[in-house]
Each structure stands twice: as C-alpha cells, then as structure tokens.
Design a protein around this motif. Structure first.
Motif, short mmCIF file in Angstrom:
data_model
loop_
_atom_site.label_atom_id
_atom_site.label_comp_id
_atom_site.label_asym_id
_atom_site.label_seq_id
_atom_site.Cartn_x
_atom_site.Cartn_y
_atom_site.Cartn_z
N ILE A 31 0.85 -1.19 0.00
CA ILE A 31 0.00 0.00 0.00
C ILE A 31 0.89 1.24 0.00
O ILE A 31 1.93 1.26 0.66
N TRP A 32 0.51 2.24 -0.78
CA TRP A 32 1.27 3.49 -0.81
C TRP A 32 0.35 4.61 -1.29
O TRP A 32 -0.76 4.37 -1.78
N ALA A 33 0.81 5.85 -1.12
CA ALA A 33 0.03 7.03 -1.47
C ALA A 33 0.74 7.81 -2.56
O ALA A 33 1.97 7.92 -2.57
N GLU A 34 -0.03 8.37 -3.47
CA GLU A 34 0.49 9.26 -4.51
C GLU A 34 -0.36 10.53 -4.52
O GLU A 34 -1.60 10.45 -4.48
N PRO A 35 0.27 11.71 -4.56
CA PRO A 35 1.71 11.93 -4.74
C PRO A 35 2.52 11.85 -3.45
O PRO A 35 3.73 11.75 -3.49
#
Length: 303
Positions: A31-35
């Motif tokens: 899981i990760w967030a952009e930007p």
C-alpha cells in the motif's frame, strides 16, 4: 511390512493436503500514497493497493475519526488498484490498510499507511543554528517555533524517501543533528501538530549546506537526528521498487515444494513396493526349496 503401505499412503495424502492448504495463504498486499502521504487540506490523493493478478476484489479499510470500508472489484487482469480520496479533509486523515480476495480467500492486511493532512493550523517558523552553511563534523540544531499552543512538532527533509522526525516540546522545539556529513545537505521544513494525522501549514524552507571536504565518512546517510522521539509512519510516496506481482513467485516456490514432496512420497512408495515384492519372492523361493527338500526326504524314507 505390507501393513505399512496404507499408513504411508495416508501420510503422503495428509502432507499433500497440508501443503495445498498452505499454498492458499495469500501474501499481504503493498500500500502506498500518490503523490505523497502528506496531503494539503482540500487536495486530492490516491491510495494504491497492490496484490495479485488473480485478485477479484480489493478492500480499503480506514481508521480515523469515523471508520470506513471501501470495496473495489477488478474486472480485468491487474495486480493493483487505485482508491481516490478527494478532497482531503480532517475526516479522511488517518490510518489505512488494504486487502484483496482471490475466490473465497482473503489476503493478510497490508502494512498500515498513515495519511496526514497539512494546512490545518498557523505556519511555524524554522531556523537553524549556527547557520545554514556548516562544515562536515559540526553539530547543528533546527528550531521550530509556532505561536499557537502546541507541544508536538515535526521536521522533514524534502525528498521522496525522507521521513519526518517528531519532537514533543514547548515552542520552539529543538531538533539536534550531527556530526553532519554531506548526506545532511538538503531543504528542511517543519510542522506543528495537535494530532498525529493533522498538521499545520509547512514552514518556509531552510536549506542546509555542508561545505568543505566531501570525502568525509558518511556517518549519517539518512540524516538522523539525535531526537529520541522520532516518528516514522508507514508510508511510501512513490511506487519505485515495488514488485510487479506479489503472488506468482510465492506460488511457484510452494508448488515446486509440493511437487518435490509428492515425488519423495512416490519414491518412498516405490521402494516399499519393491522391498515388499522382493520379500514375497524370497519367501516363495524358500517355500519352494523347502517343499523340494521335504519331497526328496520323503522319497528317501519310502525307499
């Protein structure tokens, strides 16, 4: 010996079923967030969840002011999905985890992702002592000051892989660093906070220059501070270095192990059958020789 054959067959079947069940344990997704995990108030952010190409459904769980659950089906073959969050507000700041499903099985939860909203309070001021230009080996201290009453401050060096440090202190909060190396070069900003996921506007940037001998041994390649209460949320601002698919390799390895175990059981069964066949043949030969011996002995008695 023949009675051990059913027992060995049952053992092989049991082990095969156990390995098959272990094969169905799905790895946790990424899981990760952009930007970025830090999102200005009112801006948009996307939470990505990466699982398996065999996934038919993803779920995003949220723990914040109000817990929430979002589902997303995957009609095509894709190993990752995007959950857009727009606009970012104080009610959507918090900790996120995601899951995926293949058939009736759900994966383990991902590592938690902390989404932080910025721009909620006044802008602090940031300064550095003895100054923004220092020599390698010197010690520096960043001071973050905020008029609004708060005792929690964060300092962050700009960059995709940078993490913030937390200091619980009265204003101004002091972040001590050193002895510095060229790795400490960069632009820094600080934030004030009243909760772990709601921060103030960022301070104006302060650029630290480490001049002199660039060959000094890098003792703090990550820019570590001496603050004992550093804070490291579970976040990633980019997808760099993520595996294209988490599951196929795991299944390949497990399937190879399963095949190897099956072959081992098969070889053991073949050895057992061969041993049993040889014992029976030996017994038949001994019995035949015994009958011949008795026949000759009986013939001699008759004579």
């Amino acid at each position: 010996m023949p009675s051990t054959l059913p027992a060995l067959l049952c053992l092989g079947l049991y082990l095969s079923l156990r390995v098959g069940a272990q094969n169905e344990i799905l790895s946790k997704p990424l899981i990760w967030a952009e930007p970025s995990f830090m999102v200005p108030n009112g801006a948009s952010v996307s939470v990505w969840c990466q699982g398996s190409r065999r996934a038919i459904e993803y779920q995003l769980h949220f723990e914040g002011p109000s817990s929430a659950l979002e589902r997303l089906n995957t009609p095509g073959l894709t190993n990752k999905v995007k959950f857009p969050i727009q606009p970012m507000t104080s009610s959507t700041a918090g900790q996120y985890t995601c899951f995926y499903r293949t058939g009736e099985l759900w994966s383990e939860p991902s590592d938690p992702l902390d989404l932080v909203i910025t721009g909620m309070y006044d802008r602090p001021t940031l300064s550095v002592h003895p100054g923004p230009e220092v020599l390698p080996g010197e010690n520096v201290t960043f001071f973050c000051h905020l008029e609004t009453a708060t005792t929690t401050f964060f300092l962050r060096k700009e960059g995709p892989a940078s993490r913030p440090w937390r200091r619980v202190s009265n204003s101004p909060a002091a972040f001590s660093m050193g002895p510095v190396t060229p790795a400490h070069r960069g632009t820094y900003r600080c934030f004030g906070s009243y909760s772990e996921h709601m921060w103030s506007f960022p301070s104006e940037p302060v650029t630290l220059l480490v001049t002199g001998d660039a060959g000094v041994t890098d003792l703090a390649s990550t820019g570590q501070l001496s603050s004992p209460d550093s804070w490291e949320p579970h976040w990633s601002t980019t997808k760099k270095g993520l595996r294209k698919d988490l599951i196929p390799w795991d299944y390949t390895a497990e399937n190879l192990f399963r095949v190897g175990l099956g072959l081992l059981v098969l070889v053991a069964l073949m050895c057992l059958l061969a041993h049993t066949w040889l014992l029976r043949k030996k017994k038949k030969r001994a019995s035949s020789q015994e009958r011949r011996r008795r026949f000759r002995w009986q013939g001699a008695l008759d004579e």
